[in-house]
Design a protein around this motif. Structure first.
Motif, PDB file in Angstrom:
ATOM      1  N   ASP A   1     -30.386 -64.400 -80.291  1.00 26.15           N
ATOM      2  CA  ASP A   1     -30.220 -64.533 -78.979  1.00 26.15           C
ATOM      3  C   ASP A   1     -30.841 -62.939 -78.402  1.00 26.15           C
ATOM      4  O   ASP A   1     -30.295 -62.117 -78.729  1.00 26.15           O
ATOM      5  N   ARG A   2     -31.533 -62.999 -77.597  1.00 24.65           N
ATOM      6  CA  ARG A   2     -32.154 -61.622 -77.028  1.00 24.65           C
ATOM      7  C   ARG A   2     -31.169 -60.960 -76.400  1.00 24.65           C
ATOM      8  O   ARG A   2     -30.990 -59.615 -76.688  1.00 24.65           O
ATOM      9  N   GLN A   3     -30.485 -61.534 -75.663  1.00 22.88           N
ATOM     10  CA  GLN A   3     -29.218 -60.640 -74.916  1.00 22.88           C
ATOM     11  C   GLN A   3     -28.181 -60.084 -75.825  1.00 22.88           C
ATOM     12  O   GLN A   3     -27.797 -58.915 -75.797  1.00 22.88           O
ATOM     13  N   TRP A   4     -27.998 -60.762 -76.851  1.00 22.87           N
ATOM     14  CA  TRP A   4     -27.296 -60.273 -77.866  1.00 22.87           C
ATOM     15  C   TRP A   4     -27.608 -59.005 -78.678  1.00 22.87           C
ATOM     16  O   TRP A   4     -26.862 -58.341 -78.925  1.00 22.87           O
ATOM     17  N   LEU A   5     -29.122 -59.223 -79.193  1.00 20.33           N
ATOM     18  CA  LEU A   5     -29.554 -58.120 -79.507  1.00 20.33           C
ATOM     19  C   LEU A   5     -29.611 -56.568 -78.924  1.00 20.33           C
ATOM     20  O   LEU A   5     -29.373 -55.742 -79.221  1.00 20.33           O
ATOM     21  N   ASP A   6     -29.827 -57.172 -77.303  1.00 25.95           N
ATOM     22  CA  ASP A   6     -29.764 -56.010 -76.575  1.00 25.95           C
ATOM     23  C   ASP A   6     -28.383 -55.326 -76.319  1.00 25.95           C
ATOM     24  O   ASP A   6     -28.292 -54.149 -76.526  1.00 25.95           O
ATOM     25  N   HIS A   7     -27.355 -56.172 -76.355  1.00 25.14           N
ATOM     26  CA  HIS A   7     -25.853 -55.749 -76.207  1.00 25.14           C
ATOM     27  C   HIS A   7     -25.791 -54.863 -77.386  1.00 25.14           C
ATOM     28  O   HIS A   7     -25.086 -53.833 -77.451  1.00 25.14           O
ATOM     29  N   ILE A   8     -25.987 -55.380 -78.851  1.00 22.84           N
ATOM     30  CA  ILE A   8     -25.761 -54.657 -79.927  1.00 22.84           C
ATOM     31  C   ILE A   8     -26.415 -53.361 -80.010  1.00 22.84           C
ATOM     32  O   ILE A   8     -25.929 -52.232 -80.484  1.00 22.84           O
ATOM     33  N   ASP A   9     -27.673 -53.448 -79.512  1.00 24.76           N
ATOM     34  CA  ASP A   9     -28.567 -52.211 -79.639  1.00 24.76           C
ATOM     35  C   ASP A   9     -27.845 -51.060 -78.768  1.00 24.76           C
ATOM     36  O   ASP A   9     -27.789 -49.922 -79.239  1.00 24.76           O
ATOM     37  N   GLU A  10     -27.380 -51.495 -77.503  1.00 28.31           N
ATOM     38  CA  GLU A  10     -26.916 -50.507 -76.788  1.00 28.31           C
ATOM     39  C   GLU A  10     -25.579 -49.936 -77.286  1.00 28.31           C
ATOM     40  O   GLU A  10     -25.341 -48.617 -77.386  1.00 28.31           O
ATOM     41  N   GLN A  11     -24.507 -50.774 -77.817  1.00 31.15           N
ATOM     42  CA  GLN A  11     -23.333 -50.408 -78.117  1.00 31.15           C
ATOM     43  C   GLN A  11     -23.316 -49.604 -79.285  1.00 31.15           C
ATOM     44  O   GLN A  11     -22.564 -48.713 -79.656  1.00 31.15           O
ATOM     45  N   ALA A  12     -24.226 -50.203 -80.401  1.00 32.54           N
ATOM     46  CA  ALA A  12     -24.375 -49.493 -81.723  1.00 32.54           C
ATOM     47  C   ALA A  12     -24.749 -48.149 -81.577  1.00 32.54           C
ATOM     48  O   ALA A  12     -24.465 -47.153 -82.105  1.00 32.54           O
ATOM     49  N   GLY A  13     -25.850 -47.894 -80.412  1.00 34.96           N
ATOM     50  CA  GLY A  13     -26.199 -46.462 -80.294  1.00 34.96           C
ATOM     51  C   GLY A  13     -25.109 -45.572 -79.609  1.00 34.96           C
ATOM     52  O   GLY A  13     -25.041 -44.610 -79.970  1.00 34.96           O
ATOM     53  N   ALA A  14     -24.637 -46.175 -78.656  1.00 37.38           N
ATOM     54  CA  ALA A  14     -23.465 -45.390 -77.975  1.00 37.38           C
ATOM     55  C   ALA A  14     -22.410 -45.033 -78.993  1.00 37.38           C
ATOM     56  O   ALA A  14     -21.913 -43.973 -79.034  1.00 37.38           O
ATOM     57  N   PHE A  15     -22.085 -45.991 -79.887  1.00 39.51           N
ATOM     58  CA  PHE A  15     -21.109 -45.681 -80.786  1.00 39.51           C
ATOM     59  C   PHE A  15     -21.628 -44.434 -81.683  1.00 39.51           C
ATOM     60  O   PHE A  15     -20.779 -43.629 -82.615  1.00 39.51           O
ATOM     61  N   ALA A  16     -22.798 -44.419 -82.379  1.00 35.28           N
ATOM     62  CA  ALA A  16     -23.279 -43.510 -83.067  1.00 35.28           C
ATOM     63  C   ALA A  16     -23.377 -42.280 -82.522  1.00 35.28           C
ATOM     64  O   ALA A  16     -23.155 -41.454 -83.374  1.00 35.28           O
TER      65      ALA A  16
END
Length: 850
Positions: free
Chosen positions: A743-758
């Motif tokens: 799911d493209r929206q799921w990928l975008d969400h994980i990308d944003e959240q993982a980057g912020a958490f990093a």
């Protein structure tokens, strides 16, 4: 110095300075082995040495039942009561260390209890009785202990019994039968002790006849007139001749009741004064014949007596003096004695010998009720005894099938378990007696446990049924027994939409019923489950609220493992929010709680939490050693899933991707076959990371898709976010490929959240590094040479290797090490190295390959 009364020492034997000097030399090594055939005086020689020593001593005589973890652990604790009471008390809170991580906990406890109070010597007699792989692993690890004041002595008749031990070049010393044979001078001295001065011809004849074999020499010296060759002796010493000596010198002097008593006792591995009194029909004063007998060995620490091996063989040849009924009575009275004393394992074995299968089943039930009753280590023992039952007995004693089901449940043979329990349910309903219905309650409780283990949502129905038949709780669990241990709680039956909510509802319905049946067990687990479910769905406020509710409820019912697991969730929540202060507070809460209750399960949770914490902070030198050895275990993944995942995180942080993928390729046990566990999702995420970093995009996408497929429909996103910057290239690959329909929206969400958490995680690590650079101001107390030696110890060099490096003696190295320990207030090598690294006295050594 007065002789020590807690040793199996027979007074009146010749003291041999030559042998005592050999033992003294051997105790310069960590491991001393006395290896010789029966009758060479191994036990006497070692006991004679220790009787003049100031060492604190443990002496255990092992038997075949010590191959069972539960029996040996109880035997060890009992033996430690006299000279090591604090250690004995601590071991009551520890499980048998059947894995490297558990052994490290045991090692730390042992090191702490024996440090700084003079030499400590543990003697394990009759070591040849040990043959189980698990026990051999334990003793192999025991031989590798590092405390400077600890020595291990193994006494054995069987050469093969020590072949599994490492060669330990320069670390073990072996005394053989050749060393223990009497010399001509010692033979002459022995006879002089008995008032006989041997002439050269007589001395030569005796030496040739016995070849220096100590046992027959002592018997011959008691009867100096019987010099070999003087009374139609053929000049050949055989076991038959040894038996004749036993007969002439000892057995013939007994009264008939004494002869029958000793013949009966020879059927048993060991016996006590109380058991002798129960079996003896004559004058109790006659039993004193055993007290000073040269071939009856006492184990004072446990109050047990043993016959010398050859004397026992002789006595077993006299069992014809007993009728078959009298022999059966020996076994029966021994079985009843052990059962009354709470010693279930020997009781089971003795009931088997006398053919009392009902008594055997009762003792097995007693054993199953204990804290560590049925385990993987004794499963074969239980099955072997259950297989003895006739078909009629199987029908008459339905508890036999229940015990068999418990064995299969503990060995994770779940299909066999369910088949037995469902069949037993119908039998017990048909019988409809109070005893049958009570057992039926335990059957339902076990079905509830089984279905819970398999992530079936109906497990609560079985616990509810069980509560109707067991108003006082199950017959087969201790009050407030810890059941969750070092495992995550969250699971789902499948990956379909709503699976999380359905399982959460099932847990909140089922756990209160389970807690009633299990006498407080699992209390609070429903809230810990919800806390994990909320955390995995990135509902962090809800996760905190559920975690605190679970902690309070679990603590009220002494479910200490769930309390620590609740703090683990709070620590993860603080970390993903980037809250360094609360993260540190929650980790400290776990550490404090584990120290307060001194339970092995809590120490495993503590070590796992500390390892996770320091891995995330990239402070590898503080990772508990128990975690770094976890991959050496052969136990099913179910027993240590969370710890295995933490170790995998360590490999990612160390960039050891090939090793990571290899370790995660074939997980064991229920880990991949029952439901959806958070550790299962994490496993595939980490495989994806490993393959991605190894530039294998196809394998990486397959692993990521598997994790996604398990998590997506129930919005379990946090495990992907936790991957920090490692998730970003995976997201890029997922966007570029066309094989898997992410799911493209799921990928975008994980990308944003993982980057912020990093970024938040990097800030937490930076804050930690800043705190760590603050110096304590404590001056370095070590000299340059002491630093060098401690640095070599940290790299794994032995004392002998260090001695070679600096061209000094091993004793000088030992002196340096003792000084280092004293200066750093450390009790062992690992503690000294850790203190020195933390204070900057030495650098962190490079990690060796695990």
């Amino acid at each position: 110095m007065a002789p020590q009364s807690h040793l199996p020492l027979y007074q009146g034997m010749l003291r041999r300075p030559r042998v005592q000097s050999l033992i003294q030399q051997g105790l310069e090594y960590p491991l001393l082995i006395l290896l010789a055939a029966p009758g060479y005086g191994k036990t006497q020689a070692m006991a004679e040495y220790l009787s003049q020593s100031n060492a604190r001593t443990l002496w255990l005589r092992l038997g075949s039942l010590d191959n069972l973890y539960t029996h040996f652990w109880a035997h060890l604790r009992q033996g430690l009561e006299r000279d090591f009471p604090a250690l004995a008390k601590r071991l009551r809170t520890l499980e048998f260390p059947d894995t490297p991580s558990k052994f490290i906990v045991f090692h730390n406890v042992l090191s702490k209890e024996i440090s700084g109070e003079g030499p400590v010597i543990w003697v394990l007699d009759d070591f040849g009785e040990i043959n189980s792989p698990g026990m051999k692993t334990f003793f192999r690890m025991l031989t590798e202990l590092e405390p400077e004041n600890f020595r291990l002595v193994l006494v054995s008749n069987v050469p093969s019994s020590i072949q599994f031990l490492p060669l330990m070049s320069g670390r073990r010393f072996v005394i053989t039968g050749e060393n223990l044979r009497f010399t001509a001078e010692e033979i002459a001295e022995l006879y002089r002790m008995h008032g006989v001065s041997l002439g050269p011809e007589e001395l030569h004849r005796i030496e040739g006849y016995t070849e220096g074999w100590p046992l027959p020499l002592h018997i011959l010296a008691l009867n100096p007139a019987a010099i070999p060759g003087s009374q139609n002796d053929d000049g050949v010493l055989t076991h038959r001749r040894i038996s004749s000596m036993f007969e002439e010198r000892f057995f013939s002097a007994y009264s008939r009741p004494q002869q029958k008593l000793f013949a009966g006792l020879s059927l048993l591995h060991s016996f006590t004064r109380e058991l002798m009194a129960d079996l003896y029909e004559g004058d109790p004063a006659d039993l004193e014949a055993a007290a000073g007998h040269a071939f009856i060995i006492n184990e004072p620490a446990t109050g047990r007596f043993f016959f010398h091996y050859l004397y026992c063989l002789f006595l077993q040849g006299k069992t014809h003096l007993l009728s078959s009924g009298e022999q059966t009575q020996v076994w029966r009275q021994a079985a009843e004695y052990y059962a009354a004393a709470g010693d279930a394992i020997p009781a089971i074995a003795c009931f088997r010998k006398c053919g009392d299968h009902q008594g055997m089943l009762t003792a097995m039930c007693d054993c199953a009720r204990t804290q560590h009753g049925i385990t993987m280590g004794n499963a074969d023992f239980f099955l072997e005894h259950l297989d003895l039952l006739t078909p009629e007995e199987q029908r008459n004693f339905p508890v036999a099938d229940y015990l068999r089901a418990l064995v299969h449940l503990n060995t994770l043979e779940l299909e066999k378990t369910e088949s037995l329990l469902l069949g037993l349910e119908q039998r017990l309903l048909a019988q409809d007696t109070p005893e049958a219905l009570s057992l039926l309650g335990d059957v339902y409780a076990s079905l509830g446990s089984l279905h819970m283990m398999e992530t079936r949502e109906d497990f609560g129905d079985y616990y509810k049924k069980a509560s109707g038949y067991l108003p006082a709780g199950t017959n087969f669990k201790n009050k407030n027994k810890l059941l969750n241990l070092n495992n995550h709680n969250f699971s789902m039956a499948d990956n379909q939409p709503g699976a999380r909510e359905r399982m959460e509802q099932a847990v909140h319905y089922g756990v209160p019923w389970a807690s009633r049946v299990l006498a407080g067990g699992l209390s609070g687990m429903e809230y810990i489950f919800s806390a994990e479910a909320s955390y995995l769905s990135y509902e962090l406020d809800a996760a905190q609220q559920h975690a605190y509710r679970g902690i309070y409820k679990a603590e009220a019912s002494a479910q200490h493992d769930l309390v620590c697991n609740g703090f683990c969730i709070l620590a993860r929540t603080a970390y993903i929010r980037g809250d360094s202060e609360k993260l540190q507070d929650h980790i400290q809460s776990i550490t404090d709680y584990a120290e307060r209750y001194e339970l092995n399960a809590l120490k495993e949770i503590r070590d796992t939490a500390l390892a996770w914490y320091y891995i995330k902070l990239r402070d590898f030198k503080k990772i508990p050693k128990a975690i770094l050895t976890i991959n050496e275990s052969e136990h099913p993944m179910l027993a240590y899933g969370r710890t295995q995942i933490v170790y995998a995180n360590f490999l990612i942080a160390r960039e050891e991707y090939a090793k990571l993928v290899g370790m995660l390729e074939y997980p064991k046990g229920l880990f991949l076959t029952q439901g959806i566990w958070q550790d299962r999702i994490a496993l595939f995420i980490m495989r994806a990371i490993g393959y991605c970093q190894m530039e294998k995009p196809g394998a990486a996408m397959e692993a990521l898709w598997t994790a996604y497929d398990m998590a997506y429909r129930n919005n379990l996103t946090t495990l992907f976010i936790e991957a920090e910057h490692f998730m970003l290239p995976l997201i890029s690959l997922a966007r570029e490929q066309r094989e898997y329909a992410f799911d493209r929206q799921w990928l975008d969400h994980i990308d944003e959240q993982a980057g912020a958490f990093a970024r938040r995680a990097a800030a937490v690590r930076a804050s930690y590094r800043k705190q760590s650079t603050v110096k304590t101001g404590r001056p370095n107390p070590l000299t340059r040479r002491e630093e060098e030696i401690l640095r070599d110890l940290s790299r794994g060099l032995t004392r002998e290797e260090i001695a070679v490096v600096y061209s000094i003696s091993v004793n000088t190295v030992k002196s340096f090490i003792r000084t280092i320990y004293n200066k750093l207030d450390a009790s062992n090598r690992a503690e000294a190295v850790s203190i020195a690294i933390l204070n900057g006295y030495i650098d962190t050594p490079e990690f060796n390959e695990q």
